[in-house]
Design a protein around this motif. Structure first.
Motif, short mmCIF file in Angstrom:
data_model
loop_
_atom_site.label_atom_id
_atom_site.label_comp_id
_atom_site.label_asym_id
_atom_site.label_seq_id
_atom_site.Cartn_x
_atom_site.Cartn_y
_atom_site.Cartn_z
N ALA A 1 115.11 62.97 10.95
CA ALA A 1 114.26 63.43 12.05
C ALA A 1 113.23 64.44 11.55
CB ALA A 1 115.12 64.04 13.16
N ILE A 2 113.65 65.35 10.67
CA ILE A 2 112.73 66.34 10.11
C ILE A 2 111.67 65.67 9.25
CG2 ILE A 2 112.55 68.27 8.48
CD1 ILE A 2 115.33 69.17 9.47
N GLU A 3 112.08 64.70 8.44
CA GLU A 3 111.16 64.04 7.52
C GLU A 3 110.11 63.20 8.24
OE1 GLU A 3 114.59 63.85 4.05
OE2 GLU A 3 114.01 62.03 5.14
N ALA A 4 110.34 62.93 9.54
CA ALA A 4 109.36 62.20 10.33
C ALA A 4 108.25 63.11 10.87
CB ALA A 4 110.04 61.50 11.50
N LEU A 5 108.40 64.44 10.67
CA LEU A 5 107.36 65.37 11.13
C LEU A 5 106.10 65.21 10.29
CD1 LEU A 5 109.54 68.59 11.67
CD2 LEU A 5 108.52 67.14 13.46
N PRO A 6 104.94 65.52 10.84
CA PRO A 6 103.68 65.41 10.09
C PRO A 6 103.72 66.21 8.79
CG PRO A 6 103.23 65.78 12.42
CD PRO A 6 104.71 65.96 12.24
N ARG A 7 103.16 65.59 7.74
CA ARG A 7 102.99 66.19 6.41
C ARG A 7 104.30 66.35 5.64
NH1 ARG A 7 99.02 71.25 6.51
NH2 ARG A 7 99.22 70.90 4.25
N ILE B 1 110.64 72.29 13.13
CA ILE B 1 111.93 71.90 12.55
C ILE B 1 113.08 72.35 13.44
CG2 ILE B 1 113.50 72.31 10.61
CD1 ILE B 1 110.97 72.58 8.84
N ARG B 2 112.99 73.59 13.92
CA ARG B 2 114.06 74.11 14.77
C ARG B 2 114.21 73.28 16.04
NH1 ARG B 2 116.19 78.65 13.81
NH2 ARG B 2 114.34 79.44 12.72
N GLN B 3 113.08 72.93 16.64
CA GLN B 3 113.12 72.13 17.86
C GLN B 3 113.65 70.72 17.58
OE1 GLN B 3 112.70 73.16 20.88
NE2 GLN B 3 112.95 71.13 21.84
N THR B 4 113.25 70.16 16.45
CA THR B 4 113.70 68.82 16.07
C THR B 4 115.21 68.79 15.88
OG1 THR B 4 111.59 68.28 15.02
CG2 THR B 4 113.51 67.01 14.31
N VAL B 5 115.76 69.79 15.20
CA VAL B 5 117.20 69.86 14.99
C VAL B 5 117.92 70.02 16.32
CG1 VAL B 5 119.07 71.19 13.92
CG2 VAL B 5 116.95 70.77 12.65
N LYS B 6 117.36 70.83 17.21
CA LYS B 6 117.97 71.04 18.52
C LYS B 6 118.01 69.74 19.31
CE LYS B 6 119.51 74.16 21.53
NZ LYS B 6 120.67 75.05 21.26
N GLU B 7 116.91 69.00 19.28
CA GLU B 7 116.85 67.74 20.02
C GLU B 7 117.72 66.66 19.39
OE1 GLU B 7 112.73 66.78 20.12
OE2 GLU B 7 112.22 68.34 21.58
N THR B 8 117.81 66.67 18.07
CA THR B 8 118.54 65.63 17.36
C THR B 8 120.05 65.85 17.39
OG1 THR B 8 116.67 65.26 15.87
CG2 THR B 8 118.82 64.44 15.14
N ALA B 9 120.46 67.09 17.09
CA ALA B 9 121.88 67.37 16.92
C ALA B 9 122.45 68.34 17.95
CB ALA B 9 122.13 67.92 15.52
N GLY B 10 121.58 68.96 18.74
CA GLY B 10 122.06 69.88 19.76
C GLY B 10 122.63 71.17 19.21
N ARG C 1 132.70 69.02 16.85
CA ARG C 1 131.82 67.85 17.03
C ARG C 1 131.26 67.42 15.68
NH1 ARG C 1 126.34 67.24 18.51
NH2 ARG C 1 126.10 69.51 18.63
N ASN C 2 131.32 66.11 15.41
CA ASN C 2 130.81 65.57 14.15
C ASN C 2 129.30 65.35 14.23
OD1 ASN C 2 133.43 65.49 13.24
ND2 ASN C 2 133.69 63.29 13.53
N ILE C 3 128.61 65.84 13.21
CA ILE C 3 127.15 65.67 13.13
C ILE C 3 126.84 65.08 11.76
CG2 ILE C 3 124.91 66.85 13.10
CD1 ILE C 3 126.23 69.06 14.82
N TRP C 4 126.08 63.99 11.76
CA TRP C 4 125.70 63.35 10.50
C TRP C 4 124.46 64.04 9.94
CZ3 TRP C 4 129.40 60.26 8.98
CH2 TRP C 4 130.19 59.62 9.93
N PRO C 5 124.54 64.56 8.70
CA PRO C 5 123.39 65.27 8.15
C PRO C 5 122.15 64.39 8.05
CG PRO C 5 125.01 64.80 6.43
CD PRO C 5 125.67 64.49 7.74
N GLN C 6 122.34 63.06 7.86
CA GLN C 6 121.19 62.17 7.76
C GLN C 6 120.36 62.16 9.04
OE1 GLN C 6 124.33 61.25 7.12
NE2 GLN C 6 124.44 60.48 5.02
N ASP C 7 121.04 62.31 10.19
CA ASP C 7 120.31 62.32 11.46
C ASP C 7 119.30 63.47 11.48
OD1 ASP C 7 121.69 60.15 12.35
OD2 ASP C 7 123.01 61.25 13.71
N ILE C 8 119.78 64.63 11.04
CA ILE C 8 118.92 65.81 11.01
C ILE C 8 117.81 65.62 9.98
CG2 ILE C 8 118.85 68.27 10.42
CD1 ILE C 8 121.71 68.50 11.52
#
Length: 569
Positions: free
Chosen positions: A471-477, A517-526, A461-468
């Motif tokens: 999504a992480i960079e949108a987290l607080p701080r 971060i772990r949860q964000t990656v899971k939700e974004t890229a599975g 499965r193709n995953i775009w690194p920018q998606d991950i």
């Protein structure tokens, strides 16, 4: 002394900037055979370059007529010093008038200029000198020109190399300027050597030819619909193709004035970029996504007074994958200051094409196309005379809205990398350039989706690194540029690794951040991932143009450079 450069920082009193319009010189939208021919024409008018410092004070004004006079004097000094036609001159491309004089002086002397980057960050002297030495060797340069503050670096780097002349402008000013005949580089010759940014590999010297450069400049001027009322403001580095061609060479070919702010001054005071646009009533600027993002964030606490951006008709965006949320945030932040989102002009290009390949429509804003669950900014139609194919792994052209690899053929495509026949053969075949980028067609316009080498493949499965990363960079701080995602081989499969530049916190805060971060990656890229929190002081590797280099980050991770995590307070 006639043609005396007098270009060291702070050596001139405060001056008036060059005007936007020429009083009598007819406007020409390019159409020149060489840079010297273009400067000969621009020198008949009143326009030119203006150099500003971080607080917005004018440091130097360099009309094209003065640039031509000083460049020709510089050329005679090179010829008098015995530098042969076709030899190469390294120029440290800080944002200063001396760079322009040396660059165009080399053109008039038949010498190939090689613009190179300035050092980035503190404590980088030894590594920068070594980097400079490698570039001298790669270019086979016979001389190095540097601003005063970097002259010692240039002299040290030149020791034991092909460079027999190195130092500041005063070193070259001290050379005799005999009344010899100039020998300008012509339409059929080379123009300069441009080092690639090195986002997926070590930087290599690109052979930029006069005819290919002028074809690119003419095409970009036409697509941007430059006119005699246009003027520009830029903070882009002059060692990068978008800064050099977009705001030095192309404006000169259209006799436009440009106000220049050094990248390090932009980093200190990002809003000064917009203040200059407002004060000088500029119509054109350009930036990668991170520039628009940085200034929008800074304006939340440092909004310039009396800012009026209604003059801006072309806010170019390129050099990296374009982020629609960044453009939307910028437009929302500065709408009250008169910014019209229709000014955004998305584009796509690379140094191997001189600079630009495709552009949106002037004052047409940006369009988003959704493919699957992802939104992409459309990058416009290819320039006239350039042909683009998007191919699958077998080399066959793909239909509309199917992702494939971008190949380009046309008058701007480089002939190859300097002294690198094998690297040239890998990317050039039958006149087609393999850009290394992935994308798709959207109603005849190019949409870029990312670098082929950066694509993460997990279980087919193709995953775009920018998606991950986004999504992480949108987290607080956290902020843009704080995340880097890639995959490494682990046993029989691939493991996703995420490096995150983190704030310093106590153990509980860092544990909570890691969990988010772990949860964000899971939700974004599975997928599950390995997370390394690194200090912002340690930093993620960037290319010379300020783009994240995932290839270098991956190499550093594999080498164990990221084993030291952020320390808890």
């Amino acid at each position: 002394m006639d043609g005396d450069l007098g270009l060291r920082r702070g050596s001139q009193p405060q001056l008036a900037p060059t005007p936007t319009r020429n009083s009598s010189l007819p406007f020409r939208r390019g159409g020149f055979a060489s840079l010297c021919e273009a400067l000969d024409y621009a020198a008949l008018g009143d326009t030119g370059f203006n150099f500003f410092e971080a607080r917005g004070r004018l440091l130097h004004s360099l009309p094209y007529r003065a640039l031509r006079t000083q460049a020709q004097a510089f050329a005679r000094r090179l010829i008098g010093a015995g530098i042969a036609r076709g030899e190469r001159l390294l120029i440290i491309a800080d944002t200063w008038p001396g760079f322009c004089v040396a660059f165009f002086g080399a053109q008039y002397a038949g010498v190939l200029p090689v613009p190179v980057s300035v050092p980035v960050g503190l404590g980088a002297k030894a590594s920068y000198i070594e980097h400079l030495r490698r570039q001298i060797a790669a270019a086979g340069a016979v001389g190095v020109v540097a601003p005063d503050e970097l002259a010692a670096y240039a002299v040290t780097a030149a020791l034991g190399t092909t460079a027999r002349l190195a130092g500041s402008m005063s070193t070259f000013e001290a050379l005799p300027a005999p009344e010899v005949e100039l020998r300008p580089l012509s339409a059929t010759e080379q123009c300069y050597v441009q080092f690639s940014s090195g986002s997926t590999r070590a930087p290599m010297g690109i052979d930029i030819r006069q005819d290919r450069l002028m074809a690119n400049i003419d095409g970009s001027i036409a697509r941007q619909e430059l006119n005699e009322d246009d003027s520009g403001v830029s903070w882009l580095p002059l060692y990068h193709d978008m800064g050099l061609i977009g705001f030095i060479l192309a404006p000169m070919c259209a006799q436009r004035s440009v106000d220049l702010l050094a990248p390090h001054d932009f980093a200190r005071r990002p809003t000064q970029w917009l203040s200059l646009i407002s004060r000088r009533r500029a119509t054109i600027t350009y930036s990668p996504s991170f520039g628009y993002d940085l200034v929008a964030r800074r304006a939340a606490t440092q909004m310039p007074a009396d800012l009026d951006l209604s003059c801006l008709k072309l806010a170019g965006i390129g050099a990296d994958l374009i982020q629609a949320p960044v453009l939307q945030r910028f437009a929302g932040t500065f709408a009250a200051a008169g910014f019209d989102a229709r000014a955004f002009l998305p584009s796509y290009g690379m140094a191997e094409l001189c600079v630009g390949l495709s552009f949106g429509r002037r004052f047409g804003g940006f369009r988003i196309d959704r493919l699957g669950k992802r939104d992409f900014v459309v990058c416009g139609h290819p320039m006239a005379g350039h042909h683009v194919e998007i191919r699958d792994e077998s080399g066959a052209a793909v239909p509309d809205r199917q992702v494939g690899r971008l190949f380009v053929r046309g008058p701007s495509v480089m002939p190859g990398y300097v002294g690198e026949p094998e690297a040239t053969a890998r990317v050039l075949k039958d006149g087609w350039l393999d850009t290394g980028d992935l994308g798709f067609w959207s109603d005849g316009e190019i949409v870029v989706t990312g670098r082929a080498k950066d694509l993460i493949i997990v279980n087919g499965r193709n995953i775009w690194p920018q998606d991950i990363e986004w999504a992480i960079e949108a987290l607080p701080r956290l902020r843009q540029g704080d995340a880097c995602a890639f995959s490494v081989e682990f046993g029989a499969g691939e493991e996703v690794v995420v490096l995150v530049q983190s704030y310093v916190g106590d153990a509980e805060e860092l544990e909570a951040l890691t969990g988010s971060i772990r949860q964000t990656v899971k939700e974004t890229a599975g997928v599950d991932c390995r997370i390394e929190l690194i200090s912002r002081k340690f930093g993620l590797p960037l290319t010379s143009s300020g783009k994240l280099s995932r290839t270098h980050a991956k190499a550093k991770f594999i080498a164990g450079d990221y084993t030291v995590r952020v320390a808890a307070e």
